[in-house]
Design a protein around this motif. Structure first.
Motif, mmCIF file in Angstrom:
data_model
loop_
_atom_site.group_PDB
_atom_site.id
_atom_site.type_symbol
_atom_site.label_atom_id
_atom_site.label_comp_id
_atom_site.label_asym_id
_atom_site.label_seq_id
_atom_site.Cartn_x
_atom_site.Cartn_y
_atom_site.Cartn_z
ATOM 1 N N CYS A 137 -8.083 -6.988 11.374
ATOM 2 C CA CYS A 137 -6.658 -6.712 11.090
ATOM 3 C C CYS A 137 -6.227 -5.546 9.857
ATOM 4 C CB CYS A 137 -6.024 -8.032 10.604
ATOM 5 S SG CYS A 137 -6.002 -9.362 11.709
ATOM 6 N N LEU A 138 -7.461 -5.265 9.224
ATOM 7 C CA LEU A 138 -7.254 -4.162 8.327
ATOM 8 C C LEU A 138 -7.240 -2.764 9.009
ATOM 9 C CD1 LEU A 138 -9.472 -5.339 5.047
ATOM 10 C CD2 LEU A 138 -7.172 -5.511 5.720
ATOM 11 N N PRO A 139 -6.407 -1.730 8.345
ATOM 12 C CA PRO A 139 -6.507 -0.559 9.102
ATOM 13 C C PRO A 139 -7.823 0.179 8.932
ATOM 14 C CG PRO A 139 -5.361 -0.524 6.941
ATOM 15 C CD PRO A 139 -5.688 -1.999 7.352
ATOM 16 N N GLU A 140 -8.091 1.205 9.849
ATOM 17 C CA GLU A 140 -9.508 1.741 9.897
ATOM 18 C C GLU A 140 -9.834 2.362 8.450
ATOM 19 O OE1 GLU A 140 -9.309 4.838 12.647
ATOM 20 O OE2 GLU A 140 -11.282 5.515 12.158
ATOM 21 N N HIS A 141 -8.850 3.042 7.638
ATOM 22 C CA HIS A 141 -9.139 3.468 6.521
ATOM 23 C C HIS A 141 -8.429 2.511 5.302
ATOM 24 C CE1 HIS A 141 -10.074 7.324 8.429
ATOM 25 N NE2 HIS A 141 -8.782 7.109 9.241
ATOM 26 N N PHE A 142 -9.452 1.856 4.573
ATOM 27 C CA PHE A 142 -8.884 1.012 3.555
ATOM 28 C C PHE A 142 -9.956 1.062 2.727
ATOM 29 C CE2 PHE A 142 -11.841 -1.879 5.796
ATOM 30 C CZ PHE A 142 -12.110 -2.713 4.779
ATOM 31 N N THR A 143 -9.335 0.896 1.122
ATOM 32 C CA THR A 143 -10.460 0.750 0.342
ATOM 33 C C THR A 143 -10.073 -0.445 -0.706
ATOM 34 O OG1 THR A 143 -10.407 3.125 0.195
ATOM 35 C CG2 THR A 143 -11.470 1.986 -1.859
ATOM 36 N N ILE A 144 -10.917 -1.299 -1.329
ATOM 37 C CA ILE A 144 -10.678 -2.406 -2.121
ATOM 38 C C ILE A 144 -11.164 -2.125 -3.572
ATOM 39 C CG2 ILE A 144 -10.912 -4.901 -2.597
ATOM 40 C CD1 ILE A 144 -11.150 -5.036 0.684
ATOM 41 N N PHE A 145 -10.395 -2.150 -4.371
ATOM 42 C CA PHE A 145 -10.650 -2.267 -5.892
ATOM 43 C C PHE A 145 -10.621 -3.479 -6.519
ATOM 44 C CE2 PHE A 145 -11.618 2.308 -5.571
ATOM 45 C CZ PHE A 145 -12.393 2.563 -6.808
ATOM 46 N N GLY A 146 -11.578 -3.936 -7.372
ATOM 47 C CA GLY A 146 -11.319 -4.910 -8.158
ATOM 48 C C GLY A 146 -11.168 -4.361 -9.408
ATOM 49 N N TYR A 147 -10.082 -4.964 -10.222
ATOM 50 C CA TYR A 147 -9.867 -4.355 -11.617
ATOM 51 C C TYR A 147 -9.962 -5.371 -12.590
ATOM 52 C CZ TYR A 147 -7.134 -1.725 -15.233
ATOM 53 O OH TYR A 147 -6.837 -1.008 -16.270
ATOM 54 N N ALA A 148 -10.645 -5.247 -13.885
ATOM 55 C CA ALA A 148 -10.206 -6.437 -14.802
ATOM 56 C C ALA A 148 -11.038 -5.974 -16.159
ATOM 57 C CB ALA A 148 -11.057 -7.488 -14.326
ATOM 58 N N ARG A 149 -11.046 -6.726 -17.167
ATOM 59 C CA ARG A 149 -11.655 -6.141 -18.300
ATOM 60 C C ARG A 149 -13.154 -6.207 -18.323
ATOM 61 N NH1 ARG A 149 -8.700 -9.908 -22.245
ATOM 62 N NH2 ARG A 149 -9.708 -11.363 -20.975
ATOM 63 N N SER A 150 -13.632 -7.311 -17.621
ATOM 64 C CA SER A 150 -15.015 -7.544 -17.630
ATOM 65 C C SER A 150 -15.576 -6.132 -17.343
ATOM 66 C CB SER A 150 -15.556 -8.475 -16.631
ATOM 67 O OG SER A 150 -14.793 -9.798 -17.094
ATOM 68 N N LYS A 151 -17.000 -6.128 -17.879
ATOM 69 C CA LYS A 151 -17.812 -4.807 -17.534
ATOM 70 C C LYS A 151 -18.771 -5.197 -16.396
ATOM 71 C CE LYS A 151 -16.927 -1.901 -20.993
ATOM 72 N NZ LYS A 151 -15.469 -2.272 -20.936
ATOM 73 N N MET A 152 -18.486 -4.342 -15.207
ATOM 74 C CA MET A 152 -19.109 -4.807 -13.935
ATOM 75 C C MET A 152 -19.403 -3.121 -13.289
ATOM 76 S SD MET A 152 -17.948 -7.837 -11.426
ATOM 77 C CE MET A 152 -16.402 -8.227 -12.143
ATOM 78 N N THR A 153 -20.645 -3.401 -12.578
ATOM 79 C CA THR A 153 -20.665 -2.054 -11.900
ATOM 80 C C THR A 153 -19.996 -2.360 -10.194
ATOM 81 O OG1 THR A 153 -22.860 -2.631 -11.006
ATOM 82 C CG2 THR A 153 -22.359 -1.364 -12.811
ATOM 83 N N ASP A 154 -19.939 -1.257 -9.368
ATOM 84 C CA ASP A 154 -19.570 -1.600 -8.117
ATOM 85 C C ASP A 154 -20.675 -2.474 -7.340
ATOM 86 O OD1 ASP A 154 -17.473 0.271 -8.263
ATOM 87 O OD2 ASP A 154 -18.626 1.880 -7.406
#
Ligand code: NDP
Ligand code: BG6
Length: 513
Positions: free
Chosen positions: A61-78
């Motif tokens: 159900c998601l389009p062929e091209h999509f990207t998901i980003f997490g955003y928060a203050r916590s330090k985290m890598t991908d």
């Protein structure tokens, strides 16, 4: 089929798949969708949002091209975000079919950017990263605000000024609570509208995404047998029941500032009530449906304190296990009067519902977990069979139960003859149990709502005038409860709740189902 001179009708296998009225094809155009989960390190993001996004990806159900980003203050890598997210992903649809592979592909599309919620610079950095992934396509951007309400506006301000889409759409999903009374809710709406148009704001009430709640309109408007009965003429009372068999564990800090009326009644139960009671909308268009819901909410009689019962759970020991009181939570003050249970009698002063009690009951730490709509019908006048029940007794009235969760079901209680030579009546159920009828698992509410937000379908999101009307109904009583410091009735953890709720129902000649 004519066989041996006998005409027979071939058995019809009922289709399991519904007609897809809102089919779409994202992949026809070369646009892309970037979804940013703001507050990605939090409970809701982990528990609901990422798993729902994965389920949508899994279902195609998601389009062929999509990207998901997490955003928060916590330090985290991908990589750390992916590890965190992967812990809550499940393949609910089919365990066998390339599930692990699909998860890996999904996780490859998930990224993380650490930043402050009030920093335009940090959002500009996010914008830069989003653009790299969007790779020159027309970018549509969805921001899911999964953060505490006191930082909604900061995040909206920064996202809209520094990270909104230049050519495509930008939409923002806002989580509840939308304020804590009429005044704070209006202030929130005003602030949001400084940065966003109303059609960019998607106020989520996840109960509207629940399968059985969505089905309410289908039940009413696609079956000849229900709609003619849907009024004061045949319905004696309607009950909306929300029960959880656990307390506020872990969310006491949030809960104590809101209480059960704001947490469940003003939004989830009232939304269901509006869908239940609205007139037939002109069409299935979002504005037509929301127009009808607003009319119902505006027709509601002001709620009186007299018609409200509140409770709070106290500790209880059962089977050697001690269950805590609400105030045992470290984040809750010892003298808190915040209700963890409430029951209310509401009325809709319009031609269809005049005089019909709409009873609501919501509670935490009760004996079971369920959400139900119970429609109790009037008695059959001059019922011929009353004499078969016993002297002075009446045949039971019909009841339609829509069990939203768990074990989703719709059943109708009817009177039936017990087979045999005598004449004895029995109360039986015409039962549509979803698990027995449909083999496919029911999607989580967040899946439906995220998909709708991506598609721009607003039907299941709350419009600002609906929100105003909902707050107008509850604000005076909430204020009175606070001002008068009304002490809630204490009920043991795991019980059926305060007896006061039964007295309230009895006042309107109703028994809770
Ligand atoms: P959390 O308390 O887990 O907060 C989400 C994230 O926001 C945290 O991980 C933290 O990220 C950041 N945050 C928390 N407190 C603050 C603060 N005081 N100042 C700045 N940032 C803060 O919330 P939930 O995930 O439980 O819920 C998110 C939203 O969804 C809330 O509005 C909640 O009311 C609503 N909601 C939640 C439900 C649930 O089941 N959890 C159900 C329905 C609605 P970091 O420190 O990394 O920035
Ligand atoms: C949330 C409330 O909106 O709904 C919680 O804040 C409640 O207190 C939850 O537990 C219930 O949702 P569900 O989908 O688990 O019934």
């Amino acid at each position: 089929i004519l066989k041996d001179g006998i005409l027979s009708v071939p058995p019809v296998t009922p289709p399991e798949e519904s007609i897809d009225v809102a089919s779409f094809d994202f992949n026809k155009d070369k646009s892309t969708v970037s979804i940013t989960v703001v507050g990605a390190s939090g409970d809701l993001a982990k528990k609901k949002i990422f798993p729902a996004l994965f389920a949508l990806y899994y279902e195609g159900c998601l389009p062929e091209h999509f990207t998901i980003f997490g955003y928060a203050r916590s330090k985290m890598t991908d990589a750390e975000l992916r590890t965190m997210v992967s812990k809550t992903l499940t393949c609910r649809i089919d365990q066998r079919e390339n599930c692990g592979e699909k998860m890996d592909h999904f996780l490859e599309r998930c990224f993380y950017h650490p930043g402050q919620y009030d920093s335009p610079e940090n959002f500009l950095e996010l914008d830069k990263k989003l653009k790299e992934h969007e790779a020159g396509r027309v970018a549509n951007r969805l921001f899911y605000l999964s953060i505490p309400p006191n930082i909604f506006i900061d995040a909206v301000k920064c996202a809209s000024s520094s990270a909104s889409s230049a050519k495509g759409w930008t939409r923002v999903i806002v989580e509840k609570p939308f304020g804590r009374d009429s005044e704070s809710s209006s202030a929130l709406t005003r602030s949001l509208k400084q940065y966003l148009d109303e059609d960019q704001i998607f106020r989520i009430d996840h109960y509207l995404g629940k399968e059985l709640v969505e089905n309410l309109s289908v039940l009413r408007f696609s079956n000849l047998i229900f709609e003619p009965l849907w009024s004061r003429q045949y319905i004696r009372n309607v009950q909306f029941i929300f029960a959880e068999d656990f307390g506020t564990e872990g969310r006491g800090g949030y809960f104590d500032n809101y209480g059960i009326i704001r947490d469940i009644m003003q939004n989830h139960l009232l939304q269901i009530l509006a869908l239940f009671a609205m007139e037939t909308p002109v069409s299935l268009d979002a504005e037509d449906i929301r127009n009808e819901k607003v009319k119902v909410l505006r027709s509601m009689r002001p709620l009186r304190l007299d018609d409200v019962v509140t409770g709070q759970y106290k500790s209880h020991t059962r089977g050697g296990v001690k269950y805590p009181a609400y105030i045992d939570d470290k984040t809750v003050p010892n003298d808190s009067l915040t209700p963890t249970f409430a029951a209310a009698a509401l009325f809709i002063d319009n031609a269809r519902w005049d005089g019909v009690p709409f009873l609501m009951k919501a509670g935490k730490a009760l004996h079971d977990r369920r959400t139900e709509i119970r429609v109790q019908f009037r008695h059959v006048p001059g019922n011929l069979y009353n004499k078969n029940i016993g002297p002075g007794l009446d045949v039971a009235t019909n009841e339609l139960v829509i069990r939203v969760q768990p074990d989703e079901a719709i059943y109708l209680k009817i009177n039936n003859k017990v087979p045999g030579l005598g004449m004895r009546l029995d109360r039986s159920n015409l039962n549509l149990l979803y698990a027995a009828r449909y083999s496919k698992e029911i999607p989580d509410a967040y899946e439906r709502l995220l998909l709708d937000a991506i598609e721009g379908e607003r039907r299941l999101f709350i419009r600002s005038d609906e929100l105003d009307a909902a707050w107008s109904l509850f604000t005076p009583v909430l204020k009175e409860l606070d001002d008068k410091k009304i002490v809630p009735e204490y009920y043991p953890y795991g019980s059926r709740g305060p007896v006061g709720s039964h007295y309230l129902a009895a006042r309107y000649k109703v028994q809770w189902g």
